[in-house]
Design a protein around this motif. Sequence first.
Motif, PDB file in Angstrom:
ATOM      1  N   GLU A  33       0.832  -1.201   0.000  1.00  0.00           N
ATOM      2  CA  GLU A  33       0.000   0.000   0.000  1.00  0.00           C
ATOM      3  C   GLU A  33       0.868   1.254   0.000  1.00  0.00           C
ATOM      4  OE1 GLU A  33      -3.138   2.602  -0.091  1.00  0.00           O
ATOM      5  OE2 GLU A  33      -3.080   0.446  -0.504  1.00  0.00           O
ATOM      6  N   ALA A  66       1.901   1.798  -3.496  1.00  0.00           N
ATOM      7  CA  ALA A  66       0.797   2.339  -4.294  1.00  0.00           C
ATOM      8  C   ALA A  66       0.596   3.827  -4.016  1.00  0.00           C
ATOM      9  CB  ALA A  66      -0.486   1.560  -3.997  1.00  0.00           C
ATOM     10  N   GLY A  77      -3.925   7.194   1.806  1.00  0.00           N
ATOM     11  CA  GLY A  77      -3.919   5.874   1.181  1.00  0.00           C
ATOM     12  C   GLY A  77      -5.287   5.219   1.194  1.00  0.00           C
ATOM     13  N   HIS A  78      -5.425   4.190   0.388  1.00  0.00           N
ATOM     14  CA  HIS A  78      -6.675   3.434   0.355  1.00  0.00           C
ATOM     15  C   HIS A  78      -6.970   2.761   1.697  1.00  0.00           C
ATOM     16  CE1 HIS A  78      -7.574   3.734  -3.970  1.00  0.00           C
ATOM     17  NE2 HIS A  78      -6.250   3.724  -4.157  1.00  0.00           N
ATOM     18  N   ASP A  79      -5.947   2.579   2.520  1.00  0.00           N
ATOM     19  CA  ASP A  79      -6.152   1.950   3.827  1.00  0.00           C
ATOM     20  C   ASP A  79      -6.588   2.949   4.899  1.00  0.00           C
ATOM     21  OD1 ASP A  79      -3.813   3.381   4.007  1.00  0.00           O
ATOM     22  OD2 ASP A  79      -2.574   1.718   4.734  1.00  0.00           O
TER      23      ASP A  79
END
Length: 442
Positions: free
Chosen positions: A350, A353, A400-402
Amino acid sequence: MSSRPRSYAARPEPRPVARSRPGPDDLRRTFEAVPPRTSDGDEPFADSWWGRAWVAALESLSMDEGRLSRGRAYADSGKVAAITVTPGRVVAYVHGSRPRPYRAELRLRSLTDADWDTFLGAVAARPGHLAALLAKEMPHSLVDTAAGAGIALLPAAGDLDPGCSCPDHGWPCKHVAALCYQMARLLDADPFVLLLLRGRGERELLEELGRRNAAHSARERPTAPATPSVPARDALADRYLPPLPAPLPVLPRPGQPPSYPGLPGARDPLALDHLATDAAARAHTLLTTGLDPLAGLTPWQDAVRLAASRPTAGLTATTRALYRELAYATGRTPTDLARAVAAWRQGGAEGLAVLETPWDPPAGPFDRARPALAAADFPRFHPWHNHLTHPGGTLQLRFGHDGRWYGYESEPGEDDWWPRATPDTDPVGTLMELTLMELGEG
């Protein structure tokens, strides 16, 4: 037996070998520039008989020994840049006395389809010919067989057609001569370069030779007797099959890889040791758990993971060698890899990314970040996609996507962002850690 002359078997120093980058269609190979030679210059430009035949074809073009001598000196001193070989043509830029290099090229007639059919048939008919080509050898017998069929693999006097962007009208000029001498070294190491110049790439040739060799072997193999028929009831009847043997016990830990020797022109042995150790660890995990947690990684992600597994206390010689190998294999630069390693250590896949892929987050945590930063007395950050950049241009937060915020830092006035700090769901916490790190380094 090798066709290389025994008198050239030993040299005072290893000859540098150019690394090539194959093109996507197998019909274009670019060889990196060969470093200057450090010997006294008396060594021949080719060890093999076919490499010396190439030099002889060059020297037959001109009676001007002065231009040839300057061409040899240019090749020896590393003035020939990267060489690109395509069917019928070899091109390179050669540095002369002026700042701007000259574009030198040599043209050689490509073989016709009928010529290739005859040549490939001759190679497939004798397994020794194919074995020699795979060993990067050009046996005399193969060239003689081709010549007997009217096919000239090696250039003869007058076959090479030179050209150069320099004002010298010599035939050839010193820049073309330097390119031709350097080509002799490439041919010496790999005769497939000559076959590419004649019109066919290595991958295409090996596939066609494999097909022809299999067909040739099948024709010479005696016909097997017909298999007797079996009644269907007998074929479908129950039969006793012995149980499979028990699997071997799994070792408590992965084994150590063998010791790889350091060889001229070969891969770095310490980098190979690291790759083999990683492969053994993955195999051991797969045997013990039945799962490979790294199976979904792309080649680039896996290269970053491998580099990130090295010790973090400085770039040792082993780590630098591994970085060079992984960067070259993935088409990136060592700096790209170092930046990606920092992102991987920051947040794994992640984190990588977040480094490489901007995206537009939905309203919510991202929109609440700027008021939270303002409440903590930070100046107004500039938004762009999932980035929030400090007005001073040295600090940046990436969402981030998290759901975590990743800290980045750049030199003042530079758009050169590097991952820093531990990601946090609180943007203020991430920024505070970044600020403290900056103050500590200052």
